[in-house]
Design a protein around this motif. Sequence first.
Motif, PDB file in Angstrom:
ATOM      1  N   ALA A   1       5.623   4.173  -7.496  1.00  0.00           N
ATOM      2  CA  ALA A   1       4.865   4.338  -6.258  1.00  0.00           C
ATOM      3  C   ALA A   1       5.747   4.175  -5.028  1.00  0.00           C
ATOM      4  O   ALA A   1       5.641   4.932  -4.062  1.00  0.00           O
ATOM      5  N   LEU A   2       6.642   3.193  -5.054  1.00  0.00           N
ATOM      6  CA  LEU A   2       7.375   2.831  -3.848  1.00  0.00           C
ATOM      7  C   LEU A   2       8.694   3.570  -3.683  1.00  0.00           C
ATOM      8  O   LEU A   2       9.155   3.752  -2.554  1.00  0.00           O
TER       9      LEU A   2
ATOM     10  N   GLU B   1      10.528  12.875  -2.534  1.00  0.00           N
ATOM     11  CA  GLU B   1       9.901  13.337  -1.304  1.00  0.00           C
ATOM     12  C   GLU B   1       9.005  12.267  -0.697  1.00  0.00           C
ATOM     13  O   GLU B   1       8.881  12.172   0.511  1.00  0.00           O
ATOM     14  N   ALA B   2       8.395  11.444  -1.543  1.00  0.00           N
ATOM     15  CA  ALA B   2       7.455  10.446  -1.032  1.00  0.00           C
ATOM     16  C   ALA B   2       8.144   9.174  -0.573  1.00  0.00           C
ATOM     17  O   ALA B   2       7.636   8.462   0.267  1.00  0.00           O
ATOM     18  N   ALA B   3       9.359   8.908  -1.109  1.00  0.00           N
ATOM     19  CA  ALA B   3       9.985   7.629  -0.828  1.00  0.00           C
ATOM     20  C   ALA B   3      10.263   7.449   0.651  1.00  0.00           C
ATOM     21  O   ALA B   3      10.035   6.395   1.215  1.00  0.00           O
ATOM     22  N   GLY B   4      10.734   8.481   1.308  1.00  0.00           N
ATOM     23  CA  GLY B   4      11.064   8.345   2.706  1.00  0.00           C
ATOM     24  C   GLY B   4       9.860   8.362   3.605  1.00  0.00           C
ATOM     25  O   GLY B   4       9.903   7.847   4.713  1.00  0.00           O
ATOM     26  N   ALA B   5       8.767   8.950   3.152  1.00  0.00           N
ATOM     27  CA  ALA B   5       7.601   9.086   4.021  1.00  0.00           C
ATOM     28  C   ALA B   5       6.575   7.991   3.820  1.00  0.00           C
ATOM     29  O   ALA B   5       5.665   7.846   4.615  1.00  0.00           O
ATOM     30  N   ALA B   6       6.721   7.194   2.765  1.00  0.00           N
ATOM     31  CA  ALA B   6       5.665   6.233   2.437  1.00  0.00           C
ATOM     32  C   ALA B   6       5.422   5.250   3.570  1.00  0.00           C
ATOM     33  O   ALA B   6       4.283   4.911   3.876  1.00  0.00           O
ATOM     34  N   GLY B   7       6.500   4.765   4.202  1.00  0.00           N
ATOM     35  CA  GLY B   7       6.325   3.767   5.234  1.00  0.00           C
ATOM     36  C   GLY B   7       5.718   4.302   6.507  1.00  0.00           C
ATOM     37  O   GLY B   7       5.278   3.531   7.350  1.00  0.00           O
TER      38      GLY B   7
ATOM     39  N   GLY C   1      -1.096   9.425  -0.724  1.00  0.00           N
ATOM     40  CA  GLY C   1      -0.263  10.362  -1.457  1.00  0.00           C
ATOM     41  C   GLY C   1      -0.608  10.350  -2.930  1.00  0.00           C
ATOM     42  O   GLY C   1      -1.081   9.346  -3.467  1.00  0.00           O
ATOM     43  N   VAL C   2      -0.364  11.474  -3.584  1.00  0.00           N
ATOM     44  CA  VAL C   2      -0.731  11.611  -5.000  1.00  0.00           C
ATOM     45  C   VAL C   2      -0.004  10.583  -5.855  1.00  0.00           C
ATOM     46  O   VAL C   2      -0.589   9.920  -6.709  1.00  0.00           O
ATOM     47  N   ALA C   3       1.307  10.425  -5.622  1.00  0.00           N
ATOM     48  CA  ALA C   3       2.093   9.525  -6.463  1.00  0.00           C
ATOM     49  C   ALA C   3       1.627   8.085  -6.321  1.00  0.00           C
ATOM     50  O   ALA C   3       1.300   7.412  -7.307  1.00  0.00           O
ATOM     51  N   ILE C   4       1.571   7.591  -5.085  1.00  0.00           N
ATOM     52  CA  ILE C   4       1.213   6.199  -4.865  1.00  0.00           C
ATOM     53  C   ILE C   4      -0.237   5.938  -5.257  1.00  0.00           C
ATOM     54  O   ILE C   4      -0.548   4.954  -5.937  1.00  0.00           O
ATOM     55  N   GLY C   5      -1.156   6.811  -4.842  1.00  0.00           N
ATOM     56  CA  GLY C   5      -2.557   6.609  -5.171  1.00  0.00           C
ATOM     57  C   GLY C   5      -2.801   6.577  -6.666  1.00  0.00           C
ATOM     58  O   GLY C   5      -3.570   5.746  -7.168  1.00  0.00           O
ATOM     59  N   ASN C   6      -2.146   7.454  -7.396  1.00  0.00           N
ATOM     60  CA  ASN C   6      -2.346   7.526  -8.846  1.00  0.00           C
ATOM     61  C   ASN C   6      -1.837   6.274  -9.548  1.00  0.00           C
ATOM     62  O   ASN C   6      -2.552   5.658 -10.337  1.00  0.00           O
ATOM     63  N   VAL C   7      -0.610   5.877  -9.240  1.00  0.00           N
ATOM     64  CA  VAL C   7      -0.044   4.760  -9.992  1.00  0.00           C
ATOM     65  C   VAL C   7      -0.658   3.422  -9.584  1.00  0.00           C
ATOM     66  O   VAL C   7      -0.759   2.514 -10.417  1.00  0.00           O
ATOM     67  N   VAL C   8      -1.098   3.267  -8.338  1.00  0.00           N
ATOM     68  CA  VAL C   8      -1.789   2.026  -7.960  1.00  0.00           C
ATOM     69  C   VAL C   8      -3.110   1.913  -8.712  1.00  0.00           C
ATOM     70  O   VAL C   8      -3.447   0.863  -9.262  1.00  0.00           O
ATOM     71  N   SER C   9      -3.863   3.002  -8.761  1.00  0.00           N
ATOM     72  CA  SER C   9      -5.164   2.980  -9.438  1.00  0.00           C
ATOM     73  C   SER C   9      -5.015   2.683 -10.916  1.00  0.00           C
ATOM     74  O   SER C   9      -5.683   1.786 -11.460  1.00  0.00           O
TER      75      SER C   9
ATOM     76  N   PRO D   1      16.514   8.708  -9.333  1.00  0.00           N
ATOM     77  CA  PRO D   1      16.979   8.007 -10.547  1.00  0.00           C
ATOM     78  C   PRO D   1      16.138   6.766 -10.855  1.00  0.00           C
ATOM     79  O   PRO D   1      15.849   6.484 -12.015  1.00  0.00           O
ATOM     80  N   LEU D   2      15.732   6.040  -9.782  1.00  0.00           N
ATOM     81  CA  LEU D   2      14.846   4.892  -9.996  1.00  0.00           C
ATOM     82  C   LEU D   2      13.535   5.323 -10.639  1.00  0.00           C
ATOM     83  O   LEU D   2      12.976   4.617 -11.484  1.00  0.00           O
ATOM     84  N   GLY D   3      13.041   6.486 -10.240  1.00  0.00           N
ATOM     85  CA  GLY D   3      11.786   6.975 -10.787  1.00  0.00           C
ATOM     86  C   GLY D   3      11.853   7.184 -12.284  1.00  0.00           C
ATOM     87  O   GLY D   3      10.922   6.840 -13.021  1.00  0.00           O
ATOM     88  N   TRP D   4      12.963   7.736 -12.771  1.00  0.00           N
ATOM     89  CA  TRP D   4      13.095   7.948 -14.213  1.00  0.00           C
ATOM     90  C   TRP D   4      13.207   6.621 -14.958  1.00  0.00           C
ATOM     91  O   TRP D   4      12.674   6.460 -16.057  1.00  0.00           O
ATOM     92  N   VAL D   5      13.887   5.637 -14.341  1.00  0.00           N
ATOM     93  CA  VAL D   5      13.960   4.308 -14.959  1.00  0.00           C
ATOM     94  C   VAL D   5      12.574   3.683 -15.040  1.00  0.00           C
ATOM     95  O   VAL D   5      12.183   3.096 -16.056  1.00  0.00           O
ATOM     96  N   CYS D   6      11.806   3.813 -13.944  1.00  0.00           N
ATOM     97  CA  CYS D   6      10.451   3.243 -13.926  1.00  0.00           C
ATOM     98  C   CYS D   6       9.544   3.941 -14.925  1.00  0.00           C
ATOM     99  O   CYS D   6       8.677   3.313 -15.550  1.00  0.00           O
ATOM    100  N   LEU D   7       9.722   5.251 -15.084  1.00  0.00           N
ATOM    101  CA  LEU D   7       8.955   5.984 -16.080  1.00  0.00           C
ATOM    102  C   LEU D   7       9.222   5.422 -17.475  1.00  0.00           C
ATOM    103  O   LEU D   7       8.299   5.217 -18.275  1.00  0.00           O
ATOM    104  N   ALA D   8      10.489   5.133 -17.757  1.00  0.00           N
ATOM    105  CA  ALA D   8      10.851   4.553 -19.052  1.00  0.00           C
ATOM    106  C   ALA D   8      10.255   3.154 -19.209  1.00  0.00           C
ATOM    107  O   ALA D   8       9.836   2.772 -20.311  1.00  0.00           O
ATOM    108  N   LEU D   9      10.181   2.385 -18.108  1.00  0.00           N
ATOM    109  CA  LEU D   9       9.579   1.048 -18.164  1.00  0.00           C
ATOM    110  C   LEU D   9       8.104   1.126 -18.545  1.00  0.00           C
ATOM    111  O   LEU D   9       7.619   0.348 -19.369  1.00  0.00           O
TER     112      LEU D   9
END
Length: 285
Positions: free
Chosen positions: A102-103, A108-114, A51-59, A253-261
């Motif tokens: 990523a996780l 949309e990606a959170a539920g499908a990642a697993g 997925g775009v989100a996970i692949g991008n942030v892991v790299s 909401p977690l995503g916005w917190v992580c973005l701030a981190l």
Amino acid sequence: MAVGGLLLALTAPRRTRAVLADRSAWPWLVPGAVATAVYPLSFYAGMSWAGVAIGNVVSLGTAPLFAFALERLLDPPGARPRVTTRWATSAVAAVLGVAGLALGGHAEAAGAAGTAPHLLPGIGLGLVAGLAYAAYSYTAGRLMREGHGSRGAVAAQFALGGALLVPLLAATIGPALTGAGAVADTPLSLLVGEVPPLAVLAYLALGPMFLAYVAFGRGLMTVPSSRATTVTLLEPCVATLLAVLAVGERLTPLGWVCLALVLAGVVLTATDARPTPAPAPAPKP
């Protein structure tokens, strides 16, 4: 990457030839060129599988850690970076941020990642991309510290890497140009409409692959690769925001917190007052 790398060489031919003609540069030039070629293959394949989100942030999220490890292993003993409290704090904040994005940061990606069938191989390719990114950043920095200008060091490395990718470009350019360009209704698509594939490829070659790496090479003249790759963690943040605007993804909401981190980690690194390496020597004639 192939077009952008060759374009870098064509716009700085004398500096590129000077690096290629220096036999002492090849121990750094060859692994850097290989990493330059490996990066887009693993990066885009990883995003395709995980997925775009996970692949991008892991790299992008693992690149600073790999860069720091390379500096600790390969720099001369007196020049190896120290693990300061500020750097460790910024790295932990940034890595936790990209891991959270990523996780669980994308609605949309959170539920499908697993359930993604190629999730783990995609994450593995993302790690390979992070190592390749760190490797060509480190080798370019070493070439500069040995007396080559930033433009020549980056151009020579990307020219060789781009040449390695030309056969793949020839094999894939046809399907890429005839692929569908339609996207879902998003704020950006409603504003500009459907973008032709050729325009997308031209943008990728001229923007992210050419202009961005000219600037990145200049930055590597004054900061170590671990610090430079940490600052470029802004890239997954920007990619996440563009995913919301252009692709229609939604952040939790977690995503916005992580973005701030991530942003906090980047600010800590960018404002670090610790001594930086001595400026690169004057370029070789």
